[in-house]
Enzyme design. Structure first.
Site, mmCIF file in Angstrom:
data_model
loop_
_atom_site.group_PDB
_atom_site.id
_atom_site.type_symbol
_atom_site.label_atom_id
_atom_site.label_comp_id
_atom_site.label_asym_id
_atom_site.label_seq_id
_atom_site.Cartn_x
_atom_site.Cartn_y
_atom_site.Cartn_z
ATOM 1 N N GLU A 1 0.832 -1.199 0.000
ATOM 2 C CA GLU A 1 0.000 0.000 0.000
ATOM 3 C C GLU A 1 0.869 1.252 0.000
ATOM 4 O O GLU A 1 1.983 1.255 0.506
ATOM 5 C CB GLU A 1 -0.885 -0.006 1.250
ATOM 6 N N CYS B 1 3.128 8.655 1.174
ATOM 7 C CA CYS B 1 3.809 7.743 2.080
ATOM 8 C C CYS B 1 4.097 6.455 1.306
ATOM 9 O O CYS B 1 3.173 5.811 0.813
ATOM 10 C CB CYS B 1 2.878 7.486 3.254
ATOM 11 N N CYS C 1 7.375 -6.570 7.494
ATOM 12 C CA CYS C 1 8.512 -5.963 8.198
ATOM 13 C C CYS C 1 8.976 -6.937 9.264
ATOM 14 O O CYS C 1 8.163 -7.597 9.892
ATOM 15 C CB CYS C 1 8.089 -4.643 8.854
ATOM 16 N N CYS D 1 7.668 -4.221 15.740
ATOM 17 C CA CYS D 1 7.190 -3.253 16.753
ATOM 18 C C CYS D 1 5.784 -3.650 17.204
ATOM 19 O O CYS D 1 4.921 -3.959 16.379
ATOM 20 C CB CYS D 1 7.179 -1.849 16.179
ATOM 21 N N CYS E 1 2.501 -1.785 15.827
ATOM 22 C CA CYS E 1 2.376 -1.564 14.374
ATOM 23 C C CYS E 1 1.720 -2.764 13.694
ATOM 24 O O CYS E 1 2.166 -3.900 13.868
ATOM 25 C CB CYS E 1 3.768 -1.319 13.792
ATOM 26 N N GLY F 1 7.230 -1.484 6.076
ATOM 27 C CA GLY F 1 8.634 -1.895 6.013
ATOM 28 C C GLY F 1 9.614 -0.952 6.679
ATOM 29 O O GLY F 1 9.289 0.195 6.992
ATOM 30 N N LEU G 1 11.704 7.015 17.835
ATOM 31 C CA LEU G 1 12.291 6.779 19.160
ATOM 32 C C LEU G 1 11.261 6.070 20.052
ATOM 33 O O LEU G 1 11.526 5.025 20.629
ATOM 34 C CB LEU G 1 12.747 8.115 19.759
ATOM 35 N N CYS H 1 -0.815 5.968 9.962
ATOM 36 C CA CYS H 1 0.463 5.375 10.366
ATOM 37 C C CYS H 1 0.218 4.105 11.144
ATOM 38 O O CYS H 1 -0.562 4.080 12.086
ATOM 39 C CB CYS H 1 1.204 6.283 11.338
HETATM 40 N N1 SAH Z 1 9.676 1.362 9.630
HETATM 41 C C1 SAH Z 1 9.878 2.753 9.708
HETATM 42 C C2 SAH Z 1 8.901 3.530 8.854
HETATM 43 C C3 SAH Z 1 7.478 3.056 8.811
HETATM 44 S S1 SAH Z 1 6.533 3.233 10.278
HETATM 45 C C4 SAH Z 1 9.805 3.228 11.143
HETATM 46 O O1 SAH Z 1 9.412 2.444 12.012
HETATM 47 O O2 SAH Z 1 10.194 4.356 11.392
HETATM 48 C C5 SAH Z 1 6.176 4.987 10.281
HETATM 49 C C6 SAH Z 1 5.850 5.569 11.651
HETATM 50 O O3 SAH Z 1 4.587 5.082 12.129
HETATM 51 C C7 SAH Z 1 6.870 5.203 12.737
HETATM 52 O O4 SAH Z 1 7.266 6.366 13.426
HETATM 53 C C8 SAH Z 1 6.102 4.288 13.655
HETATM 54 O O5 SAH Z 1 6.611 4.379 14.977
HETATM 55 C C9 SAH Z 1 4.692 4.802 13.502
HETATM 56 N N2 SAH Z 1 3.630 3.851 13.859
HETATM 57 C C10 SAH Z 1 3.622 2.519 13.642
HETATM 58 N N3 SAH Z 1 2.458 1.985 14.092
HETATM 59 C C11 SAH Z 1 1.720 3.000 14.577
HETATM 60 C C12 SAH Z 1 0.409 3.102 15.145
HETATM 61 N N4 SAH Z 1 -0.368 2.029 15.281
HETATM 62 N N5 SAH Z 1 -0.034 4.313 15.530
HETATM 63 C C13 SAH Z 1 0.752 5.405 15.351
HETATM 64 N N6 SAH Z 1 1.968 5.382 14.797
HETATM 65 C C14 SAH Z 1 2.466 4.198 14.425
HETATM 66 FE FE1 SF4 Z 2 8.432 -2.111 10.867
HETATM 67 FE FE2 SF4 Z 2 8.252 0.563 11.255
HETATM 68 FE FE3 SF4 Z 2 6.147 -1.060 11.742
HETATM 69 FE FE4 SF4 Z 2 8.279 -1.131 13.347
HETATM 70 S S1 SF4 Z 2 6.892 0.614 13.016
HETATM 71 S S2 SF4 Z 2 7.188 -2.909 12.530
HETATM 72 S S3 SF4 Z 2 9.939 -0.810 11.897
HETATM 73 S S4 SF4 Z 2 7.084 -0.686 9.762
#
Ligand code: SAH
Ligand code: SF4
Length: 365
Positions: free
Chosen positions: A113, A126, A133, A137, A140, A182, A237, A355
């Site tokens: 996507e 985006c 990935c 996390c 996510c 990713g 972070l 996000c």
């Molecule tokens: N993998 C990279 C980029 C993709 S994630 C990374 O982790 O930085 C993009 C952003 O979305 C990151 O800052 C991540 O912390 C945030 N994110 C992931 N899941 C989320 C959620 N459920 N709610 C809000 N932000 C989220």
């Molecule tokens: Fe991967 Fe970024 Fe999602 Fe963490 S927040 S699982 S690094 S896409």
């Protein structure tokens, strides 16, 4: 015409999983690589490299056949010995706030996507860098998919080309963020190649100031990225102490907060730019006054701004979004210590485009 094709990594990430022989992908090459490839393999001049690059990345040609000002002989040779990689556009969904989500399919049938977000004067896109990935996390949704594979440079670039196709008259993507599915620094070669292609004046011609790469903190790749391409850096972070961060982002066990902040101080930032520190706010987990105070201590002396992202929920998620007043209180502490703070209430939530909500499946509106 020589039969020898130069060996370059133009096919990386493009395996279809079926073991088929893969021809070199013209769309996955930077202009220099394409020029060298055409010279070595086909005896063509620099001019031809520029011409074909323009066809692919400016005029959005999807086949060599479409390049009508090439000789028939060259078109035929290229069609036999190369391919034009990329993605199929499967669906476009539009959210109530105007956010559009593109559902795209790879040649091997994987779905990814990309999201086009309306901003005040233009659009931000985006883009995804992997199918799934492996960072894992806990907040996510993408992490729920195993890493199926890296996207090739042509598959990353094609998300931007499709966006241009889908957008209406007078609409334009002004900013690109590598914040889709990713971890970009886990697919380093293809991501850097895609950046060089997208920044090329013979292609989409994005200024490096208008591109941001976001990472969960793959420390050894940070310095390399800074040296290779002068794009903006965002770092997730998401916690101010190692115990919490390791629980949320498992790679913190390998590269902890101290190692990450050290790498950010050493990052070769172009003048007048700042690193974006992303911080997903999770209710009762990392959103207290003590967290905010620890955060500003960590960031002292770093050229950065702070982007707070209140958690975007997904079904079965083990976290909640904090109350707005708690988000504001957190932001105020960071602001009072002299940092620029923005709060990103993500758009496109009703179509699963915010996000952390991307998983390659369309959400029924
Ligand atoms: N993998 C990279 C980029 C993709 S994630 C990374 O982790 O930085 C993009 C952003 O979305 C990151 O800052 C991540 O912390 C945030 N994110 C992931 N899941 C989320 C959620 N459920 N709610 C809000 N932000 C989220
Ligand atoms: Fe991967 Fe970024 Fe999602 Fe963490 S927040 S699982 S690094 S896409």
């Amino acid at each position: 015409m020589s039969e020898r094709l130069p060996i370059i990594d133009a096919t990386a990430g493009s395996g279809d999983g079926a073991g088929l022989a893969v021809l070199p992908d013209l769309k996955a090459m930077t202009r220099d690589e394409l020029t060298a490839f055409l010279k070595e393999g086909f005896g063509e001049s620099r001019f031809r490299g520029d011409q074909i690059f323009r066809w692919l990345h400016m005029k959005r040609a999807r086949s060599v056949e479409a390049m009508t000002d090439l000789s028939k002989k060259l078109r035929q040779a290229l069609t036999e010995r190369t391919r034009v990689g990329g993605l199929e556009l499967e669906d476009v969904r539009t959210a109530q706030d105007g956010t559009r989500k593109l559902l795209l399919r790879t040649a091997g049938g994987d779905r990814i996507e990309s999201v086009i977000i309306p901003m005040d004067h233009s659009f931000t896109q985006c883009v995804s860098s992997q199918v799934g990935c492996k960072i894992g996390c806990r907040f996510c949704l993408t992490a729920r998919m195993p890493l199926r594979r890296n996207l090739s440079a042509s598959e990353i670039v094609d998300q931007v080309l499709w966006a241009q196709e889908v957008m209406g008259e007078g609409e334009r993507v002004g900013n690109l963020v590598y914040m889709g599915m990713g971890e970009p620094l886990d697919n380093y070669e293809q991501v850097v190649r895609s950046l060089k292609i997208l920044m090329d004046e013979f292609g989409a011609n994005f200024s490096s100031r208008r591109i941001t790469v976001s990472t969960s903190g793959v420390v050894p790749k940070l310095a390399r990225l800074g040296a290779d391409v002068p794009v903006n850096l965002a770092v997730s972070l998401n916690a101010s102490d190692d115990e919490t961060r390791t629980r949320l982002i498992p790679i913190n066990k390998v590269w902890n907060i101290e190692a990450l902040i050290g790498a950010l101080h050493a990052f070769p930032l172009p003048p007048r730019r700042r690193i974006t520190i992303e911080y997903v706010l999770l209710k009762g987990v990392n959103d207290t006054r003590a967290d905010a105070e620890r955060l500003v201590k960590l960031l002292r002396g770093l050229r950065c701004k702070v982007n707070l992202i209140p958690f975007n929920p997904w079904p079965g998620a083990p976290f909640e979004r904090p109350e707005e007043r708690d988000v504001d209180a957190f932001g105020k502490i960071v602001l009072d210590h002299g940092f620029t703070v923005t709060v990103r209430y993500s758009k496109g939530e009703d179509i699963g485009a915010a996000c952390g909500q991307l998983d390659g499946n369309q959400v029924a509106a």
